[in-house]
Design an enzyme around this catalytic site. Structure first.
Site, PDB file in Angstrom:
ATOM      1  N   ASP A   4       0.672  -1.198  -0.044  1.00 53.84           N
ATOM      2  CA  ASP A   4      -0.042   0.063  -0.110  1.00 53.84           C
ATOM      3  C   ASP A   4       0.980   1.144   0.067  1.00 53.84           C
ATOM      4  O   ASP A   4       0.798   2.031   0.786  1.00 53.84           O
ATOM      5  CB  ASP A   4      -0.998  -0.012   1.065  1.00 53.84           C
ATOM      6  CG  ASP A   4      -1.793  -1.120   1.357  1.00 53.84           C
ATOM      7  OD1 ASP A   4      -1.065  -2.379   1.362  1.00 53.84           O
ATOM      8  OD2 ASP A   4      -3.073  -1.115   0.949  1.00 53.84           O
ATOM      9  N   ASP A  34      -1.834  -2.273  -4.140  1.00 57.97           N
ATOM     10  CA  ASP A  34      -2.030  -1.137  -3.979  1.00 57.97           C
ATOM     11  C   ASP A  34      -0.762   0.034  -4.249  1.00 57.97           C
ATOM     12  O   ASP A  34      -0.242   0.353  -3.309  1.00 57.97           O
ATOM     13  CB  ASP A  34      -2.680  -0.607  -2.695  1.00 57.97           C
ATOM     14  CG  ASP A  34      -4.103  -0.998  -2.486  1.00 57.97           C
ATOM     15  OD1 ASP A  34      -4.881  -1.446  -3.612  1.00 57.97           O
ATOM     16  OD2 ASP A  34      -4.650  -0.856  -1.457  1.00 57.97           O
ATOM     17  N   TYR A  87      -2.244   4.586  -6.197  1.00 54.80           N
ATOM     18  CA  TYR A  87      -3.446   5.306  -5.830  1.00 54.80           C
ATOM     19  C   TYR A  87      -3.947   6.275  -6.558  1.00 54.80           C
ATOM     20  O   TYR A  87      -4.596   7.322  -6.249  1.00 54.80           O
ATOM     21  CB  TYR A  87      -3.149   5.867  -4.218  1.00 54.80           C
ATOM     22  CG  TYR A  87      -3.176   4.724  -3.305  1.00 54.80           C
ATOM     23  CD1 TYR A  87      -2.077   3.919  -2.941  1.00 54.80           C
ATOM     24  CD2 TYR A  87      -4.159   4.362  -2.481  1.00 54.80           C
ATOM     25  CE1 TYR A  87      -2.217   2.857  -2.164  1.00 54.80           C
ATOM     26  CE2 TYR A  87      -4.299   3.674  -1.548  1.00 54.80           C
ATOM     27  CZ  TYR A  87      -3.185   2.862  -1.211  1.00 54.80           C
ATOM     28  OH  TYR A  87      -3.310   1.880  -0.445  1.00 54.80           O
ATOM     29  N   ASN A 141      -7.076  -3.613  -4.197  1.00 50.84           N
ATOM     30  CA  ASN A 141      -8.295  -2.998  -4.897  1.00 50.84           C
ATOM     31  C   ASN A 141      -8.022  -1.507  -5.565  1.00 50.84           C
ATOM     32  O   ASN A 141      -8.749  -1.285  -6.263  1.00 50.84           O
ATOM     33  CB  ASN A 141      -9.309  -2.716  -3.525  1.00 50.84           C
ATOM     34  CG  ASN A 141      -8.448  -1.915  -2.604  1.00 50.84           C
ATOM     35  OD1 ASN A 141      -7.654  -2.516  -1.922  1.00 50.84           O
ATOM     36  ND2 ASN A 141      -9.258  -1.081  -2.053  1.00 50.84           N
ATOM     37  N   HIS A 148      -3.566  -9.373  -0.821  1.00 53.14           N
ATOM     38  CA  HIS A 148      -3.834  -8.096  -0.636  1.00 53.14           C
ATOM     39  C   HIS A 148      -4.549  -7.975   0.739  1.00 53.14           C
ATOM     40  O   HIS A 148      -4.399  -7.221   1.584  1.00 53.14           O
ATOM     41  CB  HIS A 148      -4.467  -7.361  -1.680  1.00 53.14           C
ATOM     42  CG  HIS A 148      -4.710  -5.706  -1.446  1.00 53.14           C
ATOM     43  ND1 HIS A 148      -3.455  -4.879  -0.978  1.00 53.14           N
ATOM     44  CD2 HIS A 148      -5.603  -4.830  -1.171  1.00 53.14           C
ATOM     45  CE1 HIS A 148      -3.832  -3.673  -0.790  1.00 53.14           C
ATOM     46  NE2 HIS A 148      -4.989  -3.594  -0.927  1.00 53.14           N
ATOM     47  N   HIS A 153     -11.567  -2.177   7.036  1.00 54.93           N
ATOM     48  CA  HIS A 153     -11.512  -3.520   6.433  1.00 54.93           C
ATOM     49  C   HIS A 153     -11.885  -4.879   7.308  1.00 54.93           C
ATOM     50  O   HIS A 153     -11.269  -5.885   6.736  1.00 54.93           O
ATOM     51  CB  HIS A 153     -10.294  -3.644   5.560  1.00 54.93           C
ATOM     52  CG  HIS A 153     -10.012  -2.231   4.709  1.00 54.93           C
ATOM     53  ND1 HIS A 153     -10.885  -2.099   3.714  1.00 54.93           N
ATOM     54  CD2 HIS A 153      -8.788  -1.861   4.546  1.00 54.93           C
ATOM     55  CE1 HIS A 153     -10.239  -0.991   3.152  1.00 54.93           C
ATOM     56  NE2 HIS A 153      -9.112  -0.659   3.631  1.00 54.93           N
ATOM     57  N   VAL A 156      -4.914  -3.162   5.026  1.00 52.68           N
ATOM     58  CA  VAL A 156      -4.980  -2.395   6.267  1.00 52.68           C
ATOM     59  C   VAL A 156      -4.032  -1.290   6.574  1.00 52.68           C
ATOM     60  O   VAL A 156      -2.801  -1.857   6.542  1.00 52.68           O
ATOM     61  CB  VAL A 156      -5.583  -3.349   7.523  1.00 52.68           C
ATOM     62  CG1 VAL A 156      -5.756  -2.436   8.602  1.00 52.68           C
ATOM     63  CG2 VAL A 156      -6.657  -4.069   7.214  1.00 52.68           C
ATOM     64  N   HIS A 157      -4.000  -0.308   6.633  1.00 52.08           N
ATOM     65  CA  HIS A 157      -2.936   0.773   6.816  1.00 52.08           C
ATOM     66  C   HIS A 157      -2.311   0.885   8.275  1.00 52.08           C
ATOM     67  O   HIS A 157      -2.573   1.983   8.808  1.00 52.08           O
ATOM     68  CB  HIS A 157      -3.516   2.174   6.267  1.00 52.08           C
ATOM     69  CG  HIS A 157      -3.861   1.881   4.683  1.00 52.08           C
ATOM     70  ND1 HIS A 157      -4.637   2.934   4.291  1.00 52.08           N
ATOM     71  CD2 HIS A 157      -3.617   1.301   3.741  1.00 52.08           C
ATOM     72  CE1 HIS A 157      -5.044   2.720   2.713  1.00 52.08           C
ATOM     73  NE2 HIS A 157      -4.298   1.399   2.702  1.00 52.08           N
TER      74      HIS A 157
HETATM   75 FE   LIG Z   1      -6.363  -1.974  -0.342  1.00 58.19          FE
END
Ligand SMILES: [Fe+2]
Ligand SMILES: *[C@@H]1O[C@H](CO)[C@@H](O)[C@H](O)[C@H]1NC(C)=O
Ligand SMILES: *[C@@H]1O[C@H](CO)[C@@H](O)[C@H](O)[C@H]1NC(C)=O
Ligand SMILES: *[C@@H]1O[C@H](CO)[C@@H](O)[C@H](O)[C@H]1NC(C)=O
Ligand SMILES: *[C@@H]1O[C@H](CO)[C@@H](O)[C@H](O)[C@H]1NC(C)=O
Ligand SMILES: *[C@@H]1O[C@H](CO)[C@@H](O)[C@H](O)[C@H]1NC(C)=O
Ligand SMILES: *[C@@H]1O[C@H](CO)[C@@H](O)[C@H](O)[C@H]1NC(C)=O
Ligand SMILES: *[C@@H]1O[C@H](CO)[C@@H](O)[C@H](O)[C@H]1NC(C)=O
Length: 467
Positions: free
Chosen positions: A167, A196, A199, A233, A318, A328, A356-357
């Site tokens: 991400d 990811d 972005y 995603n 992911h 999420h 998940v960040h």
């Molecule tokens: Fe994602």
């Protein structure tokens, strides 16, 4: 006993970490370290990291990835903007002046009102294991030269070091994560990227120029060492209102992977062997139910793995299966239900996910006993199960996911909402050292680590909070 261990650990951290504390709960450790909760902005277009290389039709966004099943081939990709130019790569062994050529292909794509530059992909085959090569792109116009390392021959006792990033995006924090990875004294040789990427889809009309800036930003690493791609995603780019309904269009045009080498029918799921690891890449956003192509492929694939040849079995995806963050929450559940029994049966060592960040590491647990009628629906400790690691904390524009579920579930060993990257040092057939490196302003700090024991060859309890 358990309480005492946590307590002394927390005490140690207060001593060395200053402001950090850990909350005690039934589960593992929730680190309350907070460096900066502000959302980071994307780096502006005129940033140094996005600079366009000078010269007519100069190759930009140069990136490499593994090009076959065993690591003797490399896919070299780049973009030219002025004219198609040449898709040929010149390459030579570090100690030889005998230059060889490989020919690739060029293509473009459109996304709404954006037209891509000329995207080149060229696979170089049959390189020698454990050897450094130079390669040159842009033949006929402005050329640029890079170098790469072919990994050692696949085998059971081949030490190898992976970096793990997810991400990433293109904010100031993303740049910190990448810089920390590059400066880490634990020298990663290949990046396992958990999906990811750019972005770009956060911009109006998914402004694909932000795919180009991302390609230029990460070139400083991925032109020199392969990044192994997983889709997320933010690669879907599904936008029917502007007529864009072909899933993963920009990603699949820009990032090629060697999926045919593992008999996959789609670039979104595939496998590679590299040194002593067998790595299976799955797609959270493609069908995986029984009888789907991905399901059939995974079943076959797990049976193919020969642990005498590649002791370490690693899976990338992911969307995480074990995630105690409110962000999420439970999104990975349907895939877990389908595949988890096979992972436990095959003794997968580690599953890395992003999405998940924040950062989270699980104990070795499984939740496969439940059959709708028996009520056994709680994850249990299981020494045949993988460790699940969520590391979607590369530093993208959406900011950190700092809202964890409370109390921390027993299966969750460590969790913290900070940006960072991880490293996995495979030492031999039985031992690997894993560490997560939290971003600091100038450098990263090792904030979680453990020795992982191989599930096939040395299935000893390697949990950090034994009870
Ligand atoms: Fe994602
Ligand atoms: C170049 O190095 C390789 C090992 O990387 C070695 O096998 C080969 O003999 C060397 N060739 C020359 C011409 O020195
Ligand atoms: C695409 O369309 C949008 C909205 O009309 C506009 O703002 C943007 O400048 C256009 N981009 C290009 C590359 O034409
Ligand atoms: C750029 O390179 C291509 C491929 O070699 C060549 O056909 C073309 O003439 C070159 N363009 C210029 C302006 O030199
Ligand atoms: C990104 O990081 C590199 C390496 O640390 C640094 O040289 C560069 O100035 C940074 N760029 C931005 C826009 O933060
Ligand atoms: C598994 O790998 C080992 C070591 O490379 C090899 O000797 C053996 O033949 C392989 N087994 C199978 C079933 O391919
Ligand atoms: C954390 O997430 C829960 C569940 O989604 C939500 O009810 C709660 O309001 C959130 N807390 C904060 C501080 O955002
Ligand atoms: C594997 O590596 C670990 C950690 O470095 C070491 O303790 C162990 O002795 C090694 N095993 C063998 C068989 O060399």
């Amino acid at each position: 006993m358990k309480f005492y261990r946590h307590f002394s650990f927390a005490f140690l951290w207060v001593l060395i970490g200053g402001s950090e504390t850990f909350l005690l709960s039934k589960g593992g450790i929730t680190s309350t370290f907070i460096r900066n909760e502000e959302k980071s902005l994307d780096m502006p277009l005129e940033s140094d990291v996005f600079r366009i290389p000078s010269g007519y039709n100069a190759p930009q966004q140069v990136h490499i990835t593994q090009g076959d099943h065993v690591g003797k081939a490399v896919i070299v990709s780049w973009v030219t903007e002025d004219e198609p130019g040449s898709s040929t790569v010149l390459y030579w062994r570090h100690n030889s002046s005998n230059k060889q050529t490989a020919n690739g292909k060029v293509s473009t794509y459109t996304y709404y009102n954006y037209t891509s530059g000329y995207i080149h992909h060229c696979t170089i085959h049959n390189l020698e294991f454990n050897t450094k090569y130079y390669y040159k792109v842009g033949i006929g116009n402005t050329t640029r030269t890079f170098w790469l390392m072919i990994p050692p021959k696949v085998g059971p006792n081949v030490p190898y070091t992976f970096g793990i990033i997810g991400d990433l995006g293109q904010t100031f924090d993303s740049n910190r994560t990448l810089s920390n990875y590059e400066m880490n004294p634990v020298k990663g040789e290949t990046v396992l990227f958990l999906g990811d990427l750019s972005y770009a889809d956060e911009y109006p009309f998914h402004d694909n120029a932000r795919w180009d800036t991302w390609g230029r930003f990460v070139e400083r690493s991925v032109a020199y060492q392969p990044w192994i791609w997983t889709s997320g995603n933010h690669e879907l780019d599904y936008e029917p209102k502007i007529g864009e309904t072909k899933l993963f269009k920009p990603f699949l045009n820009r990032y090629h992977v060697p999926f045919k080498a593992s008999k996959s029918t789609q670039p979104l799921w595939y496998s590679i062997k590299r040194a002593s690891a067998y790595i299976i890449i799955l797609s959270s956003y493609s069908a995986y139910g029984k009888s789907t192509p991905q399901y059939k492929w995974v079943r076959k694939e797990l049976r193919k793995v020969n642990r005498s040849e590649t002791p370490w079995l690693i899976v990338l995806m992911h969307s995480p299966w074990y995630n105690s963050n409110n962000a999420h929450f439970m999104e990975g559940e349907t895939m877990r239900v389908v595949f988890e029994p096979f992972f436990v049966q095959s003794k997968v060592d580690i599953v890395f996910a992003g999405h998940v960040h924040a950062y989270e590491r699980s104990e070795r647990v499984s939740n496969i006993a439940y059959n709708i009628v028996n009520g056994r629906c709680t994850p249990v400790k299981d020494q045949s199960a993988p460790v699940y690691i969520t590391i979607g904390d590369g530093g993208n524009i959406q900011g950190l996911a700092s809202n964890f579920t409370e109390p921390q579930p027993a299966y969750s060993a460590f969790r913290e909402a900070s940006f960072g990257h991880a490293t996995l040092e495979i030492m031999n057939q039985t031992h690997a050292f894993y560490a997560w490196h939290r971003n600091g302003d100038e450098y990263s700090v090792q904030a979680d680590s453990l020795w992982l024991y191989n599930r096939y060859w040395y299935p000893m309890d390697d949990s950090t909070a034994k009870s």
